[in-house]
Design a protein around this motif. Structure first.
Motif, short mmCIF file in Angstrom:
data_model
loop_
_atom_site.label_atom_id
_atom_site.label_comp_id
_atom_site.label_asym_id
_atom_site.label_seq_id
_atom_site.Cartn_x
_atom_site.Cartn_y
_atom_site.Cartn_z
N ASP A 105 7.55 27.99 4.54
CA ASP A 105 7.89 29.24 5.22
C ASP A 105 7.36 30.49 4.51
O ASP A 105 7.64 31.61 4.95
N THR A 106 6.61 30.34 3.41
CA THR A 106 6.02 31.50 2.72
C THR A 106 4.58 31.20 2.35
O THR A 106 4.14 30.06 2.37
N ASP A 107 3.87 32.25 1.97
CA ASP A 107 2.48 32.10 1.56
C ASP A 107 2.33 31.94 0.05
O ASP A 107 1.24 31.67 -0.44
#
Length: 85
Positions: free
Chosen positions: A78-80
């Protein structure tokens, strides 16, 4: 404490009978990864530079309770950004 292996080639520092342990080079920015040679350090830099600053900050803010604990690089979906745990 067991000697840290080279981050790039996994070679461990050698000792000959009665002599001091071979000194490995350490990353000057995070002081947490070790290299047996300048060649290994240069080979790893394109990968290590992606996490070096975060790696050093993570370890200083939450140090390991002992050398038995290992640091893991997690890639949350859910994050980069990767995270250290």
């Amino acid at each position: 404490m067991a000697p840290q292996p080279c981050t790039w080639c996994n070679r461990t520092p050698s000792t000959s009978s009665g002599s001091e342990q071979t000194a490995f080079k350490v990353c000057g920015a995070c002081n947490l990864v070790f290299y047996c040679s300048t060649g290994c350090q240069k080979s790893d830099w394109k990968y290590h530079k992606l996490v070096c600053k975060q790696y050093g900050g993570s370890m200083s803010s939450t140090p390991r309770p002992s050398q038995l604990y290992k640091l893991a690089l997690v890639f949350p979906i859910d994050t980069d950004s990767p995270a250290f745990r």
